[in-house]
Enzyme design. Structure first.
Site, mmCIF file in Angstrom:
data_model
loop_
_atom_site.group_PDB
_atom_site.id
_atom_site.type_symbol
_atom_site.label_atom_id
_atom_site.label_comp_id
_atom_site.label_asym_id
_atom_site.label_seq_id
_atom_site.Cartn_x
_atom_site.Cartn_y
_atom_site.Cartn_z
ATOM 1 C CG HIS A 227 42.087 20.169 74.146
ATOM 2 N ND1 HIS A 227 40.789 19.796 73.299
ATOM 3 C CD2 HIS A 227 43.048 19.451 73.413
ATOM 4 C CE1 HIS A 227 41.101 19.186 72.275
ATOM 5 N NE2 HIS A 227 42.310 18.842 72.231
ATOM 6 C CD GLU A 228 47.015 19.099 73.881
ATOM 7 O OE1 GLU A 228 47.221 17.586 73.875
ATOM 8 O OE2 GLU A 228 46.582 19.386 72.865
ATOM 9 C CG HIS A 237 40.569 15.607 69.229
ATOM 10 N ND1 HIS A 237 41.358 15.497 68.435
ATOM 11 C CD2 HIS A 237 40.808 16.427 70.151
ATOM 12 C CE1 HIS A 237 42.343 16.133 68.706
ATOM 13 N NE2 HIS A 237 41.858 16.696 69.748
ATOM 14 C CG ASP A 247 33.476 11.007 72.258
ATOM 15 O OD1 ASP A 247 32.769 10.092 72.344
ATOM 16 O OD2 ASP A 247 33.393 12.311 72.937
ATOM 17 C CB THR A 252 30.262 13.326 74.143
ATOM 18 O OG1 THR A 252 30.631 12.067 73.522
ATOM 19 C CG2 THR A 252 30.744 13.773 75.280
HETATM 20 ZN ZN LIG Z 1 43.272 17.493 71.166
#
Ligand SMILES: [Zn+2]
Length: 418
Positions: A227-228, A237, A247, A252
């Protein structure tokens, strides 16, 4: 409530109907980004988004079907340990890097859990991360720096990125992804923004969210780093950090907010029927066991950073994965001589020495000299890491030295005057 529970508890900013409270990955990226952008408004979003849009030519060549080259990113992991059990082993770190690669290359076994209707969007990002073989001076390295620190808990304020504040200095971030693993007090991790100050560039991750921790808290499968790394490569996000936010990725679906726990089935929000939220995306906050894809749009956005002039393009010229020029054996990693104050000699006759080298923050404090009746006899200023004072004048007996510093650590040492 202890630290580890608090960090992973739900603090809901978005109301998500019908859900119980679950532990939640507490990513500090957005909060950090807002702070950094206040300090440097030209830093990020516009520059990054525009850049991505201008680089259509660099997108995956879906017409010819040719695979884009695999991007290899040299990594250095800075392990800042205080307690001996925080001194993570090579194999533990390597397994976390493997997991990172499996996810970015879509080789992880749990991709079978990606729902059928989202599978056409799922991408092998063709981005890999490898522990460095050469350090910035081309000396041999394993890409791991382990460093004892007197600091027990860290905030999201970048202090871990500097030796001067008892952290570890970044390796040249034009050539390496710096990952700092430390005991973060409030969050599971945060990433810098692409294009930020080189000394701050990289990912910070909580010791309890790095690797296969076995903590059974929903975030124990090494996906926080995935995620990072998405943030580090310019991804936001998936819910756009606001209700039905954007985003900046085409494929998405919009969704109302972040996801907690590990839902199943279709959850429609923000008019995203028929397939609903993509809560199994790595850029949501869903449990590790339930995230399993980046989309092609996310892949294109990340890869656009590596095109000529892109904010991460310098990594392609890195020598970090080339064989070292100097194969000198690095100095063994040694713990500090001791992790606590040392008093000697004890029993004492004339002069006593107190060594506080393990934590420079004692300098400037005052130590109380107390007798066995609890009476304060004198105050001893700490002017350097080695404090020496005379006890010649004291009657024989038991004495105590007492002090306290900002982080709550107290000093209480008993000695005998003969
Ligand atoms: Zn995050």
């Amino acid at each position: 409530m202890n630290q580890s529970v608090r960090k992973y508890l739900l603090v809901s900013l978005f109301s998500v109907a019908g859900l119980n409270i679950h532990a939640q990955r507490s990513c500090g990226f957005q909060e950090y980004a807002v702070e950094r952008l206040k300090k440097n408004p030209s830093l990020y979003h516009e520059r990054l988004i525009n850049f991505a849009e201008q680089n259509e030519t660099l997108r995956t060549d879906s017409v010819s079907g040719a695979e884009p080259p695999v991007i290899q990113i040299p990594v250095v992991v800075h392990v800042l340990y205080h307690f001996p059990y925080e001194k993570l082993s090579d194999s533990y770190i390597m397994r976390q890097i493997e997991i990172l690669n499996e996810c970015f290359r879509r080789k992880n076994a749990d991709t079978v859990n990606t729902p059928q209707y989202f599978r056409p969007l799922a991408a092998d990002c063709r981005i890999e991360f490898h522990l460095a073989k050469s350090d910035p001076r081309r000396r041999s390295t394993q890409g791991i720096v382990r460093k004892y620190t007197p600091v027990k808990y860290w905030n999201n304020d970048d202090k871990m990125k500097f030796s001067a504040s008892m952290g570890s200095d970044a390796w040249d971030s034009k050539s390496y992804l710096n990952i700092w693993v430390c005991n973060l007090e409030r969050t599971a991790g945060y990433s810098s923004l692409p294009g930020d100050h080189p000394a701050l560039d990289g990912i910070v991750i909580d010791m309890e969210a790095f690797g296969l921790t076995g903590l059974n808290n929903g975030y124990d499968l090494g996906k926080t780093l995935v995620h990072e790394a998405g943030h580090w490569l310019g991804l936001k996000h998936i819910w756009g950090d606001r209700y039905c936010g954007d985003d900046d990725v085409q494929d998405t679906p919009k969704q109302s907010g972040y996801t907690v726990g590990c839902p199943t089935g279709i959850r429609v929000s923000c008019g995203n029927a028929p397939y609903g939220d993509m809560y199994m995306n790595y850029m949501d906050l869903t449990h590790d066991a339930c995230v399993n894809l980046f989309t092609k749009g996310q892949m294109e956005k990340m890869r656009s950073l590596f095109t000529p002039g892109g904010l991460r393009s310098s990594l392609l010229q890195s020598k970090g994965l080339e064989p070292p020029l100097y194969s000198e054996i690095p100095l063994p990693e040694e713990d500090p001589k001791w992790l606590y104050p040392q008093l000697f000699p004890n029993p004492a006759y004339d002069v006593i020495h107190l060594d506080l080298t393990y934590d420079s923050r004692w300098t400037g404090k005052t130590i109380q000299l107390i007798n066995s009746n609890g009476r304060l006899l004198s105050l001893i200023p700490v002017r350097s890491s080695l404090v020496s004072f005379s006890v010649k004048h004291l009657p024989a007996g038991v004495y105590f030295l007492r002090s306290r510093k900002e982080d709550g650590e107290t000093l209480q040492i008993r000695f005998v005057k003969q």
